[in-house]
Design a protein around this motif. Sequence first.
Motif, PDB file in Angstrom:
ATOM      1  N   CYS A  37       6.097   1.787   5.905  1.00 47.77           N
ATOM      2  CA  CYS A  37       6.753   0.702   5.177  1.00 47.77           C
ATOM      3  C   CYS A  37       8.102   1.174   4.652  1.00 47.77           C
ATOM      4  O   CYS A  37       8.186   2.155   3.921  1.00 47.77           O
ATOM      5  CB  CYS A  37       5.880   0.241   4.017  1.00 47.77           C
ATOM      6  SG  CYS A  37       6.665  -1.051   3.028  1.00 47.77           S
ATOM      7  N   ARG A  55       3.167  -6.220   3.860  1.00 43.72           N
ATOM      8  CA  ARG A  55       3.298  -6.219   2.413  1.00 43.72           C
ATOM      9  C   ARG A  55       2.641  -7.447   1.797  1.00 43.72           C
ATOM     10  O   ARG A  55       2.809  -8.554   2.265  1.00 43.72           O
ATOM     11  CB  ARG A  55       4.762  -6.180   2.006  1.00 43.72           C
ATOM     12  CG  ARG A  55       5.064  -5.175   0.945  1.00 43.72           C
ATOM     13  CD  ARG A  55       6.458  -4.617   1.070  1.00 43.72           C
ATOM     14  NE  ARG A  55       7.411  -5.580   1.607  1.00 43.72           N
ATOM     15  CZ  ARG A  55       8.227  -6.318   0.868  1.00 43.72           C
ATOM     16  NH1 ARG A  55       8.200  -6.235  -0.435  1.00 43.72           N
ATOM     17  NH2 ARG A  55       9.081  -7.137   1.425  1.00 43.72           N
ATOM     18  N   HIS A 115       0.909   1.118   5.705  1.00 38.76           N
ATOM     19  CA  HIS A 115       1.098  -0.286   6.055  1.00 38.76           C
ATOM     20  C   HIS A 115       2.533  -0.494   6.510  1.00 38.76           C
ATOM     21  O   HIS A 115       3.416   0.280   6.171  1.00 38.76           O
ATOM     22  CB  HIS A 115       0.761  -1.206   4.882  1.00 38.76           C
ATOM     23  CG  HIS A 115       1.644  -0.994   3.671  1.00 38.76           C
ATOM     24  ND1 HIS A 115       1.418  -0.008   2.759  1.00 38.76           N
ATOM     25  CD2 HIS A 115       2.757  -1.644   3.253  1.00 38.76           C
ATOM     26  CE1 HIS A 115       2.352  -0.058   1.796  1.00 38.76           C
ATOM     27  NE2 HIS A 115       3.177  -1.038   2.080  1.00 38.76           N
ATOM     28  N   GLU A 132       9.935  -0.494   2.635  1.00 39.41           N
ATOM     29  CA  GLU A 132      10.107  -0.939   1.253  1.00 39.41           C
ATOM     30  C   GLU A 132       9.552   0.115   0.290  1.00 39.41           C
ATOM     31  O   GLU A 132      10.215   0.530  -0.648  1.00 39.41           O
ATOM     32  CB  GLU A 132       9.382  -2.271   1.032  1.00 39.41           C
ATOM     33  CG  GLU A 132       9.912  -3.425   1.870  1.00 39.41           C
ATOM     34  CD  GLU A 132      11.259  -3.910   1.366  1.00 39.41           C
ATOM     35  OE1 GLU A 132      11.527  -3.774   0.158  1.00 39.41           O
ATOM     36  OE2 GLU A 132      12.042  -4.416   2.191  1.00 39.41           O
ATOM     37  N   CYS A 133       8.321   0.542   0.566  1.00 41.89           N
ATOM     38  CA  CYS A 133       7.656   1.515  -0.305  1.00 41.89           C
ATOM     39  C   CYS A 133       7.993   2.952   0.097  1.00 41.89           C
ATOM     40  O   CYS A 133       7.729   3.882  -0.669  1.00 41.89           O
ATOM     41  CB  CYS A 133       6.140   1.346  -0.227  1.00 41.89           C
ATOM     42  SG  CYS A 133       5.567  -0.344  -0.400  1.00 41.89           S
TER      43      CYS A 133
END
Length: 130
Positions: free
Chosen positions: A114, A127, A122, A116-117
């Motif tokens: 990911c 998300r 994931h 974003e994180c």
Amino acid sequence: MEGPYYVNNQPLILYQWELDFELDKEELSIVPLWVKFPGLPVSYWSVEALSKVVSAVGRPIHTDMFTANAERISYARILIEVDVSQPLTEQIVIETPSRPWDQPVEYEWRPKYCNECLKFGHNDVDRGNN
Ligand SMILES: [Zn+2]
């Protein structure tokens, strides 16, 4: 030397300790992945030619014995360090003397990552489901 290691199907990546070692986004998103090049033209079954093809995907770490030993080969299988924060290379166009060759790139396993994180486990699109 024997890596990558997997613990509960999660990759465990061991880095050589260096004094100036810093955990940054770039290093943590680089993962060793087994990559296959099905149907690779026989003329590319040399270490030099193969490394050119591989460099389009990432940094090669290890070439499967069956690949290096030019007998009974059905595919090239190479362990490559890939930056998974970028979209994975799905196909490479190789210029051959006669015509361009579309070489598919197959990944034995794709980690979910990911952006974003900045974490594994994931994908960006997952998300909210985790
Ligand atoms: Zn996330």
